[in-house]
Design a protein around this motif. Sequence first.
Motif, PDB file in Angstrom:
ATOM      1  N   PRO A  77       0.834  -1.208   0.000  1.00 36.19           N
ATOM      2  CA  PRO A  77       0.000   0.000   0.000  1.00 36.19           C
ATOM      3  C   PRO A  77       0.866   1.253   0.000  1.00 36.19           C
ATOM      4  N   LEU A  78       0.340   2.316  -0.548  1.00 38.87           N
ATOM      5  CA  LEU A  78       1.107   3.554  -0.646  1.00 38.87           C
ATOM      6  C   LEU A  78       0.689   4.584   0.395  1.00 38.87           C
ATOM      7  N   ALA A  79      -0.302   4.274   1.210  1.00 40.03           N
ATOM      8  CA  ALA A  79      -0.774   5.201   2.233  1.00 40.03           C
ATOM      9  C   ALA A  79      -0.526   4.615   3.614  1.00 40.03           C
ATOM     10  N   TYR A  80      -0.098   5.480   4.534  1.00 31.82           N
ATOM     11  CA  TYR A  80       0.239   5.045   5.890  1.00 31.82           C
ATOM     12  C   TYR A  80      -0.440   5.984   6.883  1.00 31.82           C
ATOM     13  N   PRO A  81      -1.184   5.441   7.843  1.00 33.35           N
ATOM     14  CA  PRO A  81      -1.891   6.291   8.808  1.00 33.35           C
ATOM     15  C   PRO A  81      -0.985   7.262   9.544  1.00 33.35           C
ATOM     16  N   SER A  82       0.283   6.924   9.699  1.00 34.62           N
ATOM     17  CA  SER A  82       1.216   7.808  10.396  1.00 34.62           C
ATOM     18  C   SER A  82       1.607   9.020   9.560  1.00 34.62           C
ATOM     19  N   GLY A  83       1.336   8.951   8.260  1.00 34.19           N
ATOM     20  CA  GLY A  83       1.805   9.991   7.365  1.00 34.19           C
ATOM     21  C   GLY A  83       3.188   9.733   6.812  1.00 34.19           C
ATOM     22  N   ALA A  84       3.720   8.535   7.036  1.00 32.71           N
ATOM     23  CA  ALA A  84       5.062   8.190   6.533  1.00 32.71           C
ATOM     24  C   ALA A  84       5.097   8.264   5.012  1.00 32.71           C
ATOM     25  N   GLN A  85       6.268   8.583   4.488  1.00 33.72           N
ATOM     26  CA  GLN A  85       6.476   8.682   3.055  1.00 33.72           C
ATOM     27  C   GLN A  85       7.618   7.776   2.631  1.00 33.72           C
ATOM     28  N   ILE A  86       7.540   7.272   1.397  1.00 32.42           N
ATOM     29  CA  ILE A  86       8.639   6.499   0.829  1.00 32.42           C
ATOM     30  C   ILE A  86       9.701   7.482   0.352  1.00 32.42           C
ATOM     31  N   VAL A  87      10.896   7.385   0.922  1.00 33.89           N
ATOM     32  CA  VAL A  87      11.960   8.325   0.561  1.00 33.89           C
ATOM     33  C   VAL A  87      13.034   7.676  -0.305  1.00 33.89           C
TER      34      VAL A  87
ATOM     35  N   LEU B 217       1.761 -21.249   5.549  1.00 33.92           N
ATOM     36  CA  LEU B 217       1.263 -21.530   6.893  1.00 33.92           C
ATOM     37  C   LEU B 217       0.044 -20.693   7.260  1.00 33.92           C
ATOM     38  N   THR B 218      -0.053 -19.481   6.713  1.00 32.88           N
ATOM     39  CA  THR B 218      -1.121 -18.561   7.121  1.00 32.88           C
ATOM     40  C   THR B 218      -2.160 -18.303   6.050  1.00 32.88           C
ATOM     41  N   GLY B 219      -1.808 -18.556   4.788  1.00 31.50           N
ATOM     42  CA  GLY B 219      -2.703 -18.199   3.696  1.00 31.50           C
ATOM     43  C   GLY B 219      -2.707 -16.719   3.377  1.00 31.50           C
ATOM     44  N   LEU B 220      -1.764 -15.969   3.943  1.00 30.07           N
ATOM     45  CA  LEU B 220      -1.708 -14.524   3.743  1.00 30.07           C
ATOM     46  C   LEU B 220      -0.625 -14.164   2.727  1.00 30.07           C
ATOM     47  N   LEU B 221      -0.838 -13.041   2.046  1.00 26.57           N
ATOM     48  CA  LEU B 221       0.165 -12.520   1.132  1.00 26.57           C
ATOM     49  C   LEU B 221       1.430 -12.127   1.875  1.00 26.57           C
ATOM     50  N   ALA B 222       2.538 -12.146   1.170  1.00 31.62           N
ATOM     51  CA  ALA B 222       3.802 -11.622   1.696  1.00 31.62           C
ATOM     52  C   ALA B 222       4.536 -11.012   0.519  1.00 31.62           C
ATOM     53  N   VAL B 223       4.262  -9.731   0.261  1.00 27.33           N
ATOM     54  CA  VAL B 223       4.842  -9.056  -0.894  1.00 27.33           C
ATOM     55  C   VAL B 223       6.002  -8.174  -0.458  1.00 27.33           C
ATOM     56  N   ASP B 224       6.864  -7.842  -1.395  1.00 30.06           N
ATOM     57  CA  ASP B 224       8.061  -7.067  -1.077  1.00 30.06           C
ATOM     58  C   ASP B 224       7.712  -5.732  -0.435  1.00 30.06           C
ATOM     59  N   GLY B 225       8.589  -5.288   0.473  1.00 27.36           N
ATOM     60  CA  GLY B 225       8.402  -3.996   1.111  1.00 27.36           C
ATOM     61  C   GLY B 225       8.509  -2.859   0.110  1.00 27.36           C
ATOM     62  N   PRO B 226       7.991  -1.684   0.460  1.00 26.79           N
ATOM     63  CA  PRO B 226       7.922  -0.571  -0.488  1.00 26.79           C
ATOM     64  C   PRO B 226       9.223   0.197  -0.671  1.00 26.79           C
ATOM     65  N   GLY B 227      10.224  -0.056   0.121  1.00 30.63           N
ATOM     66  CA  GLY B 227      11.444   0.743   0.104  1.00 30.63           C
ATOM     67  C   GLY B 227      11.667   1.341   1.481  1.00 30.63           C
ATOM     68  N   THR B 228      12.365   2.455   1.539  1.00 28.87           N
ATOM     69  CA  THR B 228      12.655   3.088   2.829  1.00 28.87           C
ATOM     70  C   THR B 228      11.568   4.096   3.164  1.00 28.87           C
ATOM     71  N   LEU B 229      10.940   3.919   4.313  1.00 28.95           N
ATOM     72  CA  LEU B 229       9.896   4.824   4.794  1.00 28.95           C
ATOM     73  C   LEU B 229      10.473   5.764   5.844  1.00 28.95           C
ATOM     74  N   ARG B 230       9.939   6.993   5.855  1.00 29.20           N
ATOM     75  CA  ARG B 230      10.345   7.961   6.879  1.00 29.20           C
ATOM     76  C   ARG B 230       9.106   8.493   7.585  1.00 29.20           C
ATOM     77  N   HIS B 231       9.186   8.506   8.924  1.00 28.08           N
ATOM     78  CA  HIS B 231       8.101   9.075   9.730  1.00 28.08           C
ATOM     79  C   HIS B 231       8.071  10.583   9.510  1.00 28.08           C
ATOM     80  N   PRO B 232       6.878  11.198   9.495  1.00 22.23           N
ATOM     81  CA  PRO B 232       6.807  12.632   9.163  1.00 22.23           C
ATOM     82  C   PRO B 232       7.366  13.576  10.222  1.00 22.23           C
ATOM     83  N   SER B 233       7.367  13.167  11.493  1.00 16.00           N
ATOM     84  CA  SER B 233       7.770  14.114  12.540  1.00 16.00           C
ATOM     85  C   SER B 233       8.876  13.604  13.450  1.00 16.00           C
ATOM     86  N   ARG B 234       9.280  12.356  13.279  1.00 16.42           N
ATOM     87  CA  ARG B 234      10.336  11.803  14.112  1.00 16.42           C
ATOM     88  C   ARG B 234      11.464  11.283  13.231  1.00 16.42           C
TER      89      ARG B 234
END
Length: 333
Positions: free
Chosen positions: A12-22, A98-115
């Motif tokens: 997903p490209l949206a994060y509740p924290s406001g993190a961005q892919i940098v 084991l779980t039946g759940l997806l496991a797709v590659d991570g989006p890259g490096t994320l940065r928190h907006p305020s920390r």
Amino acid sequence: MGNTGPLGGSPPLAYPSGAQIVLAANAPSADWHAVRRTGLGGSDMAAICGLNPYTSPLEIWFSKVGRPVPRRNDPVLDEAALMGHALEPLIATRFTALTGLLAVDGPGTLRHPSRPWIANLDRVTEDDGLPGVVELKSRSSYALKDWLDEPPVDVQVQVQHYLAVTGWDYAYTVALIGGQRTLVHRLERDEELIADLAAIAEEFWGWVESRQQPPVDGSHATGQLLDRLHAHPTRDVVVADATEVEWLLQQRAVAKQEIAAAEIALLEAENRLKAIAGDATDVHTRGELAYSWRPQPGQISWKTAALAADPGLDPEPYRGEPTRVLRVHLENL
């Protein structure tokens, strides 16, 4: 649980924290290392909490302020890291099986907006329409007991850091133990732990920004780092603050006395247990095995064996790297 929804086979490209892919996942290694110096990642957080036996908070500080540190010469750890990375696709496949759940590659490096927090997620999953973190680990069979009930504390800290960066509510840890057993644990977001990590990170990042070296701690990792940093002394004498040195020497003397007392108490307890066992190998209490005192083969002295086979053997080619020894001359303070 289901494996369909907004994830749609990609992170997903949206994060509740406001993190961005940098930084993209396929960015050059040099760019990745440069971005890592600008914030604290999940493994950094475990280290600055004193939970990494190989990397100390001081070493993390050196890396963030851009000061070079002599590389650790440990082929075994290097091989373990290399194989851990190589095994990630296999471990992710086992997670899905084991779980039946997806496991797709991570989006890259994320940065928190305020920390000053960054995150590189191993994989991303989706459960009941909500995205989550998947952290992949490869461990030796000796670590099995550490993973049976829940992930080790250092991994929990790492995962909670990722949940803080993303704003997501859950994560899975997937550990391949001894190349034979896969253990999966689900962790929910822990706001109290995240708040504690935020306070620790804020203090540590203050040292980074001010370029003030954090206090030297008592970890083996810090001791090994200092050994590497100062392996080749360039001067004979340094004049130090007498008050600080004498206080530290006193602390050392007290600690040695406490260790000696503890060793005596330990030996006394063990000797009394041996006396109870006598000629028996196992001791039972309340219908259960309480302890054992069993024979085991003696250790092989390879030095003695080598000299017996070749009395003229020159040991110098087999000598390890030189080390520095701390010896105290002011014992009575």
